[in-house]
Design a protein around this motif. Structure first.
Motif, PDB file in Angstrom:
ATOM      1  N   VAL A 137      28.297  80.774  -6.958  1.00 29.08           N
ATOM      2  CA  VAL A 137      28.293  80.512  -8.398  1.00 29.08           C
ATOM      3  C   VAL A 137      28.936  81.667  -9.151  1.00 29.08           C
ATOM      4  O   VAL A 137      28.501  82.804  -9.048  1.00 29.08           O
ATOM      5  CB  VAL A 137      26.865  80.266  -8.939  1.00 29.08           C
ATOM      6  CG1 VAL A 137      26.464  78.826  -8.764  1.00 29.08           C
ATOM      7  CG2 VAL A 137      25.837  81.171  -8.270  1.00 29.08           C
ATOM      8  N   THR A 142      31.434  76.683  -8.699  1.00 27.10           N
ATOM      9  CA  THR A 142      30.059  76.299  -8.401  1.00 27.10           C
ATOM     10  C   THR A 142      30.158  75.387  -7.187  1.00 27.10           C
ATOM     11  O   THR A 142      30.511  74.225  -7.302  1.00 27.10           O
ATOM     12  CB  THR A 142      29.424  75.542  -9.584  1.00 27.10           C
ATOM     13  OG1 THR A 142      29.477  76.387 -10.726  1.00 27.10           O
ATOM     14  CG2 THR A 142      27.968  75.183  -9.294  1.00 27.10           C
ATOM     15  N   THR A 158      30.390  71.399  -8.911  1.00 27.23           N
ATOM     16  CA  THR A 158      30.279  70.965 -10.295  1.00 27.23           C
ATOM     17  C   THR A 158      31.287  69.852 -10.548  1.00 27.23           C
ATOM     18  O   THR A 158      32.382  69.852  -9.988  1.00 27.23           O
ATOM     19  CB  THR A 158      30.502  72.125 -11.278  1.00 27.23           C
ATOM     20  OG1 THR A 158      30.476  71.591 -12.608  1.00 27.23           O
ATOM     21  CG2 THR A 158      31.829  72.816 -11.041  1.00 27.23           C
ATOM     22  N   ALA A 162      32.181  75.452 -14.423  1.00 28.19           N
ATOM     23  CA  ALA A 162      31.377  76.250 -13.497  1.00 28.19           C
ATOM     24  C   ALA A 162      30.141  76.800 -14.211  1.00 28.19           C
ATOM     25  O   ALA A 162      30.116  76.925 -15.428  1.00 28.19           O
ATOM     26  CB  ALA A 162      32.212  77.400 -12.942  1.00 28.19           C
ATOM     27  N   LEU A 163      29.120  77.134 -13.422  1.00 24.53           N
ATOM     28  CA  LEU A 163      27.870  77.650 -13.983  1.00 24.53           C
ATOM     29  C   LEU A 163      28.105  78.910 -14.820  1.00 24.53           C
ATOM     30  O   LEU A 163      27.611  79.027 -15.942  1.00 24.53           O
ATOM     31  CB  LEU A 163      26.880  77.947 -12.838  1.00 24.53           C
ATOM     32  CG  LEU A 163      25.578  78.651 -13.199  1.00 24.53           C
ATOM     33  CD1 LEU A 163      24.807  77.884 -14.265  1.00 24.53           C
ATOM     34  CD2 LEU A 163      24.701  78.832 -11.967  1.00 24.53           C
ATOM     35  N   VAL A 245      21.198  73.823 -10.011  1.00 29.24           N
ATOM     36  CA  VAL A 245      21.859  74.278  -8.777  1.00 29.24           C
ATOM     37  C   VAL A 245      20.837  74.453  -7.649  1.00 29.24           C
ATOM     38  O   VAL A 245      21.153  74.246  -6.480  1.00 29.24           O
ATOM     39  CB  VAL A 245      22.697  75.574  -8.953  1.00 29.24           C
ATOM     40  CG1 VAL A 245      23.932  75.299  -9.766  1.00 29.24           C
ATOM     41  CG2 VAL A 245      21.893  76.715  -9.514  1.00 29.24           C
TER      42      VAL A 245
END
Lengths: 339, 220
Positions: A137, A142, A158, A162-163, A245
């Motif tokens: 991450v 991700t 994802t 992205a996170l 996640v």
């Protein structure tokens, strides 16, 4: 320090995004140097051209520092590795140019490395894991991946942003600033510690995939309404995004029946996320492994190490085939070094 | 609970713990959505309650669509558990690699037909991995685990449902992923018809291209 005459030294160059990193590692997995210089935008996110300009400016300095730290001369090097993708075009091209020039000048082989695979490989090296399910991450990625029949396969990812991107954009909207040594995610994490009122926002999990764009929109909207304390929003955003996640990592873990969880990427620095994953690991009786921060964020050592792994199994990248690959998924690369 | 004797824990997943039990002298499955300590308590309660109520409803709807699913015996929202029929059989995840090419092709066609029936009826499974398919001892194929499902008619949701299955095949059954997914889609087409299948295949491709770092997205 360098001592053996027969040792192979590989110099790795990382430049997919905002960091320009140079690492030097040996065949035995020793990291002799790992130097990085990060570009900090004056405002907003990473501007690819500005980041590339930064990389070009610091390149020779970072190279010198790395060689100094390793205590070797450039003529001792046997191999140059560089991150060939995925990432931002101008940044990748700057790193690749440096790598090609070095390889040609020293007349040694060049190896192009997939950035995401390098994260997994250095993580395995530094945590002594062999076959983990990896949660990677960061600001650009991700991915939940694990090795299966010749390649790292993507079990979950994802569906949109992205996170780290989700957390960064929210932080900037909230007026937080990226300072040297304190990335936005760390500033957000600190505020979240003072949050106690949980605000419900969209929780989107589709099978083993996640989606953060709706959550981000919701968090930004609530922020602008000024109904809640910023600390509470930071806290809730982290709780929800991390739970997403974690759920998909747990699902992939149950599905693949692997025995190790590996956490890497810039967001791996977050203590709350580490704690949540360690609970899952405990619950399933598997090991939880967090990659040390120096090797979890983008770094040159991971490129050097992965370049060595690839080179030892016969992979070389001739200069005429060393074009950067802006789009290069982890599951597109054969992994001949794992049998 | 009265007359309930847990025999053994079968699986511990991301959502729930699956156990085999005896209940009024009948073998049953208990799907228990235990507290996930990593989650915020409020979020945890919400997710567990929603899925515990939602899943039996979808399982019942799936039956109406003609898709074999375990029969629900009891839903307990205090303990967040569901008691349902035990299906004696094998998980497709373990079965697929053992089959001959023809047998595998037949089974994948069958999977496609069931997914086609779900979609035709307006249901999305939400987690179409081969772990969630059971072939019973009488060769009847069951779909289980509807916890992430929804009632939906949108092309997008159907596309995501199949896209997730395709990627699952690629990550778990790479040796025969492409052939198997083709067989799934011919089964799907057999139920839902060719024009719609063409649409959905285009949608799947569109979803794939949306993914991060997909090479084919490169501007030509």
């Amino acid at each position: 320090m360098a001592n053996s005459i027969n040792e192979i030294y590989c110099l790795g160059i990382e430049s997919t995004a905002d960091d320009f990193g140079v690492g030097i590692s040996t065949c035995s997995g020793e990291v002799l140097a790992n130097i990085s210089d990060g570009y900090i935008p004056e405002k907003g996110g990473i501007h690819p051209r500005e980041a590339a300009r930064h990389h070009a400016m610091v390149a020779s300095d970072v190279l010198d520092k790395a060689l100094n730290q390793a205590g070797i001369k450039s003529s001792d090097l046997s191999l140059i590795a560089f991150s060939q993708g995925p990432g931002l075009g101008p940044c990748l091209r700057t790193g690749a140019t440096v790598a090609r020039a070095l390889a040609a000048y020293l007349n040694i082989p060049l190896v192009g490395v997939n950035h995401s695979i390098a994260h997994v490989e250095i993580g395995k090296l530094k945590t002594n894991t062999t076959d983990p399910i990896t949660l990677y991450v960061s600001g650009g990625n991700t991915i939940i991946s694990a090795f299966n029949s010749g390649r790292y396969r993507i079990f979950g990812e994802t569906l949109d942003i992205a996170l780290g991107n989700c957390l960064d954009v929210f932080s900037r909207e909230a007026g937080l600033k990226h300072k040297k040594g304190i990335p936005l995610g760390a500033a957000l994490e600190k505020l979240a510690l003072d949050g106690n009122n949980f605000v419900l926002m969209p929780y989107i999990v589709k099978g083993m995939d996640v989606s953060f764009s709706g959550l981000l929109t919701s968090a930004v909207t609530l922020l602008r309404q000024k109904k809640y304390r910023l600390q509470d929003l930071c806290y809730s955003l982290q709780e929800i995004a991390f739970a997403m996640v974690c759920e998909v990592t747990e699902r992939a873990l149950a599905h693949t029946e692997k025995k190790e969880i590996l956490l890497t990427g810039g967001v791996a620095a977050n203590n709350r996320l580490q704690f949540m994953l360690s609970l899952i690991a405990k619950d399933h009786g598997v090991s939880f492994n967090k990659v040390p921060l120096e090797y979890a964020t983008d770094n040159g050592a991971m490129i050097a190490w992965t370049g060595l792994l690839a080179f030892r199994s016969g992979v070389v990248t001739p200069i005429e085939k060393s074009m950067v690959k802006l789009r290069w998924r982890i599951d597109r690369v054969d992994i001949p070094w794992i049998t | 609970m009265d007359n309930l004797i847990i025999l053994k824990q079968l699986q511990k997943g991301a959502e729930a713990t699956i156990s085999l039990a005896n209940w009024y002298e009948k073998k049953v499955i208990i799907k228990s959505r235990k507290i996930k300590k990593y989650r915020h308590p409020q979020l945890d309660e919400r997710i567990r309650r929603f899925r515990t109520i939602h899943e039996p409803q979808l399982i019942y709807e799936a039956k109406k669509a003609g898709v074999p699913t375990p029969t629900i015996f009891l839903v307990d929202t205090t303990n967040m558990l569901i008691i349902m029929e035990f299906i004696q059989g094998k998980q497709v995840k373990y079965l697929l690699p053992l089959l001959s090419k023809t047998e595998r092709s037949k089974l994948c066609f069958k999977i496609g037909e069931l997914v086609g029936k779900l979609h035709f009826y307006g249901l999305i499974h939400g987690d179409l991995t081969t772990s969630n398919m059971i072939l019973d001892d009488y060769d009847k194929l069951f779909l289980i685990d509807f916890g992430l499902g929804e009632k939906q008619n949108e092309l997008e949701s159907r596309g995501v449902d199949l896209h997730l299955m395709k990627r699952g095949f690629q990550s778990t059954h790479n040796q025969f992923a492409n052939a198997s997914f083709r067989d799934v889609m011919s089964g799907y087409s057999n139920v839902i018809g060719e024009p719609f299948t063409t649409n959905i295949l285009e949608k799947i491709q569109e979803i794939e291209l949306r993914g991060r770092y997909v090479e084919e997205r490169k501007l030509k």
